[in-house]
Structures are given as C-alpha cells and as structure tokens.
Write an enzyme that holds these catalytic residues in place. Sequence first.
Site, PDB file in Angstrom:
ATOM      1  N   LYS A  76       3.599   0.489  -0.191  1.00  0.00           N
ATOM      2  CA  LYS A  76       3.620  -0.510   0.886  1.00  0.00           C
ATOM      3  C   LYS A  76       2.718  -0.025   2.005  1.00  0.00           C
ATOM      4  CE  LYS A  76       4.999  -4.383   2.499  1.00  0.00           C
ATOM      5  NZ  LYS A  76       3.599  -4.588   2.906  1.00  0.00           N
ATOM      6  N   LYS A 100       7.428   6.628   6.851  1.00  0.00           N
ATOM      7  CA  LYS A 100       8.013   5.527   7.619  1.00  0.00           C
ATOM      8  C   LYS A 100       9.032   4.742   6.789  1.00  0.00           C
ATOM      9  CE  LYS A 100       4.908   3.562   9.995  1.00  0.00           C
ATOM     10  NZ  LYS A 100       3.752   2.721  10.403  1.00  0.00           N
ATOM     11  N   LYS A 112      -2.040   2.486   1.543  1.00  0.00           N
ATOM     12  CA  LYS A 112      -2.889   1.948   2.605  1.00  0.00           C
ATOM     13  C   LYS A 112      -4.241   1.605   2.007  1.00  0.00           C
ATOM     14  CE  LYS A 112      -2.428   1.203   7.108  1.00  0.00           C
ATOM     15  NZ  LYS A 112      -1.189   0.758   7.780  1.00  0.00           N
ATOM     16  N   THR A 196       6.476  -5.536  14.757  1.00  0.00           N
ATOM     17  CA  THR A 196       6.150  -4.152  15.130  1.00  0.00           C
ATOM     18  C   THR A 196       6.362  -3.941  16.624  1.00  0.00           C
ATOM     19  OG1 THR A 196       4.523  -4.091  13.342  1.00  0.00           O
ATOM     20  CG2 THR A 196       4.419  -2.338  14.977  1.00  0.00           C
ATOM     21  N   ASN A 227      -1.241  -7.443  18.505  1.00  0.00           N
ATOM     22  CA  ASN A 227       0.103  -7.936  18.207  1.00  0.00           C
ATOM     23  C   ASN A 227       1.189  -6.989  18.685  1.00  0.00           C
ATOM     24  OD1 ASN A 227      -0.816 -10.264  16.972  1.00  0.00           O
ATOM     25  ND2 ASN A 227      -0.811  -9.386  14.922  1.00  0.00           N
ATOM     26  N   SER A 355       8.350  -6.723   6.750  1.00  0.00           N
ATOM     27  CA  SER A 355       7.618  -6.908   5.492  1.00  0.00           C
ATOM     28  C   SER A 355       8.560  -6.770   4.303  1.00  0.00           C
ATOM     29  CB  SER A 355       6.493  -5.879   5.380  1.00  0.00           C
ATOM     30  OG  SER A 355       5.376  -6.250   6.147  1.00  0.00           O
TER      31      SER A 355
END
Length: 423
Positions: A76, A100, A112, A196, A227, A355
């Site tokens: 992820k 995380k 990533k 976030t 954001n 997510s």
Amino acid sequence: MDKLSYLNESSGAWHTYLKQIDRVAPYLEHLKEYIDTLKRPKRALIVDVPIVMDDGSIRHFEGFRVQHNLSRGPGKGGIRYHPDVDLNEVMALSAWMTIKSAVLNLPFGGAKGGVRVDPSTLSARELERLTRRYTSEIGHIIGPQKDIPAPDVGTNQHVMGWIMDTYSSSQGYTVTGVVTGKPVHLGGSLGRIKATGRGVYICGVEAAKRVGLELKGSKVAIQGYGNVGSEAAFLFYDAQAMVVAVQDHTGTIYNREGIDISKLNEYVQQFGGVCGFENTENIANEEFWDVDADILIPAALEGQITAHRANRIKASIILEGANGPTYPEADDILIERGKTIVPDVICNAGGVTVSYFEWVQDISSFFWSEAEINHKLDDLMVKAMDEVWNTATKNHCTLRTAAYILACERILTARKERGIFPG
C-alpha cells in the site's frame, strides 16, 4: 552478509530510514534476528515510460514501483510525480508505508511509486498518456490483493481514475480496488481527501492533552499547504488555535494575531498559493523556522528539519504531516531540547487508514457515510496514539522509537510465523 550498493547510500531518505531501524533494534529481543528483512525492499521495479507529446515528439520518463514488505498483506502506498523522484526516495517512502500500516495495525505491507517528471509542464492529455503508460509498465505487480497505489505529491483522484481504468482494461472487467483515493463515483471513499490532514489534527489534540497545552489560543505554524496542510490548518483554526505562519511553494506568510484560514483557503483556490494574502506579512522562507509557535507542522517534503533548523524551532510539539521531514541528528537535538515529536508513521497515517476503508468498501461494494468514516478514523488514530505513547513510557524512549517498536514487532512476528520458503 552481502551488501547491495543501492541499499547503502550514505545520505538521503533511505539512509534516514536505515538509521531509524538501527535505533529500534535493541528493543526487539528475539525478533532482532529478522531485522534485515526491513533493511532491503522485497521488490524494486524501474521502468521506462515513453509517451507521445502533443507536438508529436517522443519523450522518455523514468518510473519506479517499490514493494518494501508484504508480510502482513498487499503493498500500500502512493504514486508521486515530481522532478526529484529517484530510487532512494521511493525505497524510503515504501519502507515508511510498511511501518505506518503496522503502527495502525492495518492488514497492509508497504509500497510506493513515482515518475521523475514535473507534472505542471505537461498538458492534461500528456499527463493521461504518462499515467496510462506507467500503469501498463507496473501493471503485472499491482492489484487489489498485490499492491494498491494511491495519490501522493503531484498526483490526485483523476490520476487514480486513469490507473483504475487502464488496469481494468487489461483485466477485462472493472477492478475498483486496484487503487484508492479515486473519485467517489468510481468507488472512492468519502472523507479520503481530507483524511491525512484530519489525522494530523487528531494526533495534535492527543499530544496537546498529554503535554498540558491548551489548544484554544495556541499558535500553529504550517509548512506545506496542499491537502494535508490546508485541512490541518482549518481544523486547528476551527478549534480556536491561531495559525500564525504558513509556507508553500509561493512563499511564507505570517501574522502573529492569527490568519483567517477560511479566507486563506478561498484565496489559495483563486490564486494558487498563499503569498500575498491579505493581513499577512511576507517573510523569508528560512525565517519560517524562527516563528514563535506552540505547534509546528512540517507537511511538505522529506528532509526539511535539519540540525541547524532544529536548534531554532520554538514549538513544543512537532506534528510530522510529511513523510521523513526530520533528519535523525535533528531528531536528537529536538528531543534534547524537550520537544515532543509525533512521528510521520502515525501522524500522517490518516490517509492510509481511510484508504484501507476505501479498499474494504470496494471489496464489499457497500459504502459508508462520511460521518461513519470520520468516526472510525478518529477511533483508530486515538487508539494508535495511546499505544505509541504507552510504549514510549514503558521503554523510556521517544515516540518515534515507540512507533517503530510496535510496528517492527508486528511485521517481524508475521515474518517469523510465515517462515522462509524454501526452508
């Protein structure tokens, strides 16, 4: 043990991550023998991304997708479009996603991706071509049970929609769960864009309670106004904190009496940046680190808080909205100065948490209201903060080390229990 040259960079984001892993090793007891699992990515893919430009010429871009660890579930992590993207950075970002996800106890590993490009120099059609070609190049390693991309710097929900469509075309049917952070009408989740920044705020509230800082009237400085920074700013402003300084790509604005965030958000929508906003003073970007504030939120890119800047920061709480914003040596200085650092691997985990909610909703084809999503997010973030804070107290260590203790124990226990094939 053999050393891989690209894993031993003496500087950069990957080096920062390796230092963080080394610091947690003494706390892992019998799991320490598995720690090298975390020091090398499971899979790193470098791809050529050729596209036809609007003028008919052909340009080549370099793309990456790294899957750091998949012991606890599918990869992820976001996809970044930025001119400075390189393998070192993408490896580090994928590793931080591993940590995380484990800190929040989500059933994901870390991944990533990125393309070395300045998206602002491309037309909308060129950006779509780039995205679709990049997706086709990494398509064999992504999927809802393999690796689930999401937006990051330089990408957004529209980019995710193109990725979903390109991947779905190759499968012969619609696969909504291949990405998260996509438009709501394509299976995206309510609350995802603000998640976030909301997570940063929740961590700030919890940290302020524990250090005895009254949020009302406290002074907040924010670096980065996308954001993450803008949503965190609004929530602190709504809680009657004073946002006194904001920095983005256009410059740094300051008002010791507080900035009207509602009006600032309207201004940024119209003019594309914070510089020139009414009733504020433009100050040099480097002066941002000298601002008198109680809470500092670095929400831009990694590597922003250097040792030099750490000696100047006045804030008592640092909320890491960005990934890897603090160098290890700066970390040490801030801790010696009595600062409370809420690390990125929990502070900005609101995005990956929602997510996860989006992924679950796509799999079940059953969608929740934004109020339900925010409630679930708040509960998970508060629980994770409690676990990290209690672990830090128990082990007499920093919050960053505590977060890594929790995460590494979960990841390496999974690695141990799965075993190594073939035996």
